[in-house]
Scaffold this motif. Sequence first.
Motif, short mmCIF file in Angstrom:
data_model
loop_
_atom_site.label_atom_id
_atom_site.label_comp_id
_atom_site.label_asym_id
_atom_site.label_seq_id
_atom_site.Cartn_x
_atom_site.Cartn_y
_atom_site.Cartn_z
N SER A 6 0.85 -1.19 0.00
CA SER A 6 0.00 0.00 0.00
C SER A 6 0.88 1.23 0.00
CB SER A 6 -0.84 0.06 1.29
OG SER A 6 -1.99 -0.71 1.15
N LEU A 140 -4.70 -1.69 3.81
CA LEU A 140 -3.69 -2.17 4.77
C LEU A 140 -3.96 -3.63 5.17
CD1 LEU A 140 -3.32 1.03 6.99
CD2 LEU A 140 -1.78 0.22 5.19
N VAL A 146 3.55 -1.41 3.88
CA VAL A 146 3.07 -0.09 3.51
C VAL A 146 4.25 0.86 3.31
CG1 VAL A 146 2.55 0.37 5.96
CG2 VAL A 146 1.63 1.88 4.25
N ILE A 167 -1.69 1.91 11.48
CA ILE A 167 -0.98 0.67 11.16
C ILE A 167 -0.98 -0.26 12.38
CG2 ILE A 167 1.31 -0.30 10.61
CD1 ILE A 167 1.72 2.21 8.81
#
Length: 259
Positions: A6, A140, A146, A167
Amino acid sequence: MTRVISIANQKGGVGKTTTAINLSSALSHLGKKVLLVDFDSQGNATRGLNFEGTSMPLTIFDAITGQVDIRLAIQSTKEANLDLVPANLKLASLDSYLQSQGVDKPFFLLKNALQSVRENYDFIFIDCPPSLGLLSINALVASDSVLIPVQCEYFAMEAVAAILSTISKIQKDYNPNLKIEGFLLTMYEQNASLCTEVAQQVRGLFKENTFLTVIPRNISIPEASAHGEAVTTYRPTAKGSLAYFALAREVLDHVETKA
Ligand SMILES: Nc1ncnc2c1ncn2[C@@H]1O[C@H](COP(=O)(O)OP(=O)(O)OP(=O)(O)O)[C@@H](O)[C@H]1O
Ligand SMILES: [Mg+2]
């Protein structure tokens, strides 16, 4: 093995889409098979690769709502190894659509949709919208890692704190394997003291996790977008292109050392 990455930061205009397009393109030039998923209702990645979102018969919306297999929404781009799943404004109605369908906790929609194509690619990049809502959560949850573009300007660190907290929540609740691929300093201007300051702060806090490559502010980048091309294709020797090729090699190094 496929790596799903991502590209996220809820702050707007920090270089997410530019990075999504040009890192995808650079890796495809280096012979990797890449899928870029436009996951923003602005459809900027779609337009940046010369597709008009509004005229797309099928988009990521149709794929994640289970109306079609994602394979039917994939478009081949001008670049040999780069495919795109387009997006348009319809994606903005996802929340209300899911509510009308009575779907509860729809956090695995993208992960499930990608299942049928995952193995066809070396890399799948997800260009996230500038928010930490349902779309970014889906991104996510679906990702191995990421990549966080950080523009060297005011309030950069506040945005970083917010995404790190999201996150952590996702790691705890839905995706314990989610890693940080790295922080990427974008639109860097060597002579701007604020830029140097932000860069030092980011490196100070996240030394191991900050890419060595820095993306300079470079006029060829918006020029390429206006032509519907990645700068790495439009002007491969521009400073911006060289930086995205260097970033691509760093990402490849990560994959090789972690494999
Ligand atoms: N390195 C660069 N040099 C010059 N211009 C750049 C660079 N990176 C991005 N830009 C320009 O800055 C603007 C914002 O970039 P981009 O669209 O990639 O940000 P974003 O984070 O995806 O924005 P949003 O949050 O709206 O999705 C665009 O006009 C883009 O062309
Ligand atoms: Mg964008």
